[in-house]
Design a protein around this motif. Structure first.
Motif, PDB file in Angstrom:
ATOM      1  N   ARG A   1       0.810  -1.219   0.000  1.00  0.00           N
ATOM      2  CA  ARG A   1       0.000   0.000   0.000  1.00  0.00           C
ATOM      3  C   ARG A   1       0.847   1.274   0.000  1.00  0.00           C
ATOM      4  N   PRO A   2       1.873   1.425   0.857  1.00  0.00           N
ATOM      5  CA  PRO A   2       2.671   2.668   0.836  1.00  0.00           C
ATOM      6  C   PRO A   2       3.342   2.918  -0.509  1.00  0.00           C
ATOM      7  N   ARG A   3       3.880   1.870  -1.129  1.00  0.00           N
ATOM      8  CA  ARG A   3       4.557   2.075  -2.408  1.00  0.00           C
ATOM      9  C   ARG A   3       3.563   2.381  -3.523  1.00  0.00           C
ATOM     10  N   TYR A   4       2.368   1.824  -3.410  1.00  0.00           N
ATOM     11  CA  TYR A   4       1.328   2.158  -4.384  1.00  0.00           C
ATOM     12  C   TYR A   4       0.976   3.645  -4.293  1.00  0.00           C
ATOM     13  N   TYR A   5       0.869   4.149  -3.072  1.00  0.00           N
ATOM     14  CA  TYR A   5       0.575   5.576  -2.899  1.00  0.00           C
ATOM     15  C   TYR A   5       1.643   6.444  -3.552  1.00  0.00           C
ATOM     16  N   VAL A   6       2.912   6.054  -3.388  1.00  0.00           N
ATOM     17  CA  VAL A   6       4.007   6.838  -3.976  1.00  0.00           C
ATOM     18  C   VAL A   6       3.918   6.807  -5.496  1.00  0.00           C
ATOM     19  N   VAL A   7       3.739   5.607  -6.056  1.00  0.00           N
ATOM     20  CA  VAL A   7       3.667   5.467  -7.509  1.00  0.00           C
ATOM     21  C   VAL A   7       2.487   6.274  -8.063  1.00  0.00           C
ATOM     22  N   LYS A   8       1.352   6.177  -7.399  1.00  0.00           N
ATOM     23  CA  LYS A   8       0.178   6.908  -7.887  1.00  0.00           C
ATOM     24  C   LYS A   8       0.386   8.412  -7.779  1.00  0.00           C
ATOM     25  N   PHE A   9       0.989   8.856  -6.690  1.00  0.00           N
ATOM     26  CA  PHE A   9       1.270  10.286  -6.518  1.00  0.00           C
ATOM     27  C   PHE A   9       2.177  10.792  -7.638  1.00  0.00           C
ATOM     28  N   LEU A  10       3.214  10.014  -7.948  1.00  0.00           N
ATOM     29  CA  LEU A  10       4.140  10.431  -8.995  1.00  0.00           C
ATOM     30  C   LEU A  10       3.456  10.460 -10.359  1.00  0.00           C
TER      31      LEU A  10
ATOM     32  N   PRO B   1      14.305  -1.697  -0.269  1.00  0.00           N
ATOM     33  CA  PRO B   1      13.997  -0.366   0.274  1.00  0.00           C
ATOM     34  C   PRO B   1      14.997   0.699  -0.164  1.00  0.00           C
ATOM     35  N   LYS B   2      16.271   0.327  -0.209  1.00  0.00           N
ATOM     36  CA  LYS B   2      17.298   1.288  -0.607  1.00  0.00           C
ATOM     37  C   LYS B   2      17.090   1.728  -2.059  1.00  0.00           C
ATOM     38  N   VAL B   3      16.858   0.756  -2.947  1.00  0.00           N
ATOM     39  CA  VAL B   3      16.654   1.074  -4.365  1.00  0.00           C
ATOM     40  C   VAL B   3      15.362   1.865  -4.548  1.00  0.00           C
ATOM     41  N   PHE B   4      14.323   1.512  -3.790  1.00  0.00           N
ATOM     42  CA  PHE B   4      13.066   2.249  -3.897  1.00  0.00           C
ATOM     43  C   PHE B   4      13.271   3.729  -3.584  1.00  0.00           C
ATOM     44  N   MET B   5      14.009   3.993  -2.527  1.00  0.00           N
ATOM     45  CA  MET B   5      14.281   5.392  -2.168  1.00  0.00           C
ATOM     46  C   MET B   5      15.078   6.089  -3.270  1.00  0.00           C
ATOM     47  N   GLU B   6      16.062   5.387  -3.832  1.00  0.00           N
ATOM     48  CA  GLU B   6      16.927   5.977  -4.861  1.00  0.00           C
ATOM     49  C   GLU B   6      16.169   6.250  -6.158  1.00  0.00           C
ATOM     50  N   LYS B   7      15.212   5.380  -6.491  1.00  0.00           N
ATOM     51  CA  LYS B   7      14.519   5.502  -7.771  1.00  0.00           C
ATOM     52  C   LYS B   7      13.219   6.305  -7.705  1.00  0.00           C
ATOM     53  N   PHE B   8      12.532   6.229  -6.555  1.00  0.00           N
ATOM     54  CA  PHE B   8      11.195   6.819  -6.496  1.00  0.00           C
ATOM     55  C   PHE B   8      11.060   8.008  -5.542  1.00  0.00           C
TER      56      PHE B   8
END
Length: 383
Positions: free
Chosen positions: A317-326, A346-353
């Motif tokens: 759910r949290p990553r979906y919110y980020v993707v949708k926001f972007l 988690p590290k790559v997610f922060m770096e990419k998104f």
């Protein structure tokens, strides 16, 4: 009697196994010098010399009722201190196996310890074995058993993990049960490292009779997981505690909940057999989110069943919110989809998104952290 006991303790405290002074050494020395009366009061000894609680001592004392003096227990305690057991370790070991106090030091304990160190184990590792499975310190067969298991587990560190969980393989019939089961699993394409991991999760796997093991492998293959597949160990772990009827029931639930066809089940399970072990509540909540809220097609999920393995509230759910926001703000690169966002570390997610959008979305990192705690920030509430 007192003079003899004091002499015995003095000799033991100066033995090769007691090269350093520990609290246990000091306790025994004080006991020898204090003029304790002859005889053996088991409960009192277990509390004062071994550190057991009164309740533990009451239970353990029944196995020591035949002892007439503390000479042998004193010798064992001194020996255990010499191989590195702390007072707390001794209490744990004796509570598990009171008969350890009756073992002969020269006849049994010392040869076993010498045999284990001869395998390359450090005194620290031997001490940990004494704590996890103290009864095996009284059996010389532990040396040959550990020698074999080390070839499977690769190192003592790996073997100590299941030992912590009361690993009973050391008492299983090595020649007639364990070795044939290992050989059969190897014939199925599993490597020693696969077997070790499987055994850690399903300890009974090497103890059960081979007829039952063959049935488990057949059940795993029925999930379309062939011999030699890297997923076979996972499939065995998944079916280990289920019979065919329970597996069939779980498959029907997957089809109903995730709206999968037989074909889609056949696609998903070989890739992620552990899906069978997930609770109905978890599958229901995750499927509702992925299908109804994210809008993923059942077939898409079947080809990517790893989606079902992630935490709904902590990841999906949290990553979906980020993707949708972007996406809503035109900030997401076209080759970045939701599945990629979920599966990266988690590290790559922060770096990419997150980090690339510090200027355009300065509160994104804060909002994402809030979402991971189960809250929904105002900027993530989409209409």
């Amino acid at each position: 009697m007192l003079r003899l006991r004091s002499c015995t303790l003095t000799q033991l405290l100066s033995s090769p196994y007691t090269s350093h002074v520990s609290p246990l050494h000091r306790l025994l020395s004080a006991a020898a010098a204090s003029g304790i009366s002859p005889g053996f009061a088991a409960e009192e000894y277990l509390v004062s010399a071994c550190g057991l609680t009164p309740a533990q001592a009451l239970k353990a004392s029944a196995k020591l009722s035949h002892l007439k003096s503390p000479a042998k227990p004193d010798a064992v305690l001194t020996f255990l201190a010499g191989i590195g057991l702390s007072t707390a370790d001794v209490a744990t070991a004796v509570a598990k196996d009171p008969l350890l106090l009756c073992a002969g030091v020269e006849r049994t304990l010392a040869p076993v310890v010498d045999g284990l160190t001869g395998l390359g184990l450090s005194r620290c590792e031997v001490a940990r074995i004494a704590v996890f499975v103290p009864s095996k310190l009284r059996c010389r067969s532990i040396v040959s058993a550990l020698q074999y298991y080390l070839t499977i587990f690769g190192s003592m560190d790996h073997l100590l993990r299941p030992l912590k969980r009361g690993f009973w393989l050391l008492s299983s019939d090595l020649e007639r049960v364990v070795k044939p089961n290992v050989m059969f699993l190897q014939e199925c394409g599993l490597h020693d490292c696969d077997i070790a991991k499987l055994c850690t999760h399903v300890p009974m796997i090497l103890k059960i009779n081979q007829q039952r093991l063959r049935a488990m492998v057949a059940c795993a293959k029925a999930l379309c997981v062939p011999n030699g597949s890297g997923m076979l160990a996972k499939a065995l772990q998944a079916v280990a505690f289920y019979d065919e009827e329970k597996i069939a029931t779980k498959v029907e639930y997957l089809k109903k909940t995730l709206r999968w066809s037989d074909t889609e089940v056949g696609i998903a399970l070989p890739k992620a057999p552990m899906v069978l072990t997930y609770s109905k509540d978890r599958l229901q909540r995750v499927s509702e989110f992925l299908i109804s809220e994210v809008g993923l097609e059942p077939g898409y999920i079947a080809h990517r069943p790893a989606l079902l393995s992630y935490s709904l509230d902590g990841r999906l759910r949290p990553r979906y919110y980020v993707v949708k926001f972007l996406k809503e703000n035109g900030l997401l690169h076209r080759d970045r989809d939701y599945y990629y966002a979920v599966t990266v570390t988690p590290k790559v997610f922060m770096e990419k998104f997150i980090f690339p959008h510090k200027e355009a979305a300065p509160h994104l990192a804060e909002d994402y952290a809030t979402a991971c705690r189960g809250e929904v920030p105002a900027r993530f509430r989409f209409t």
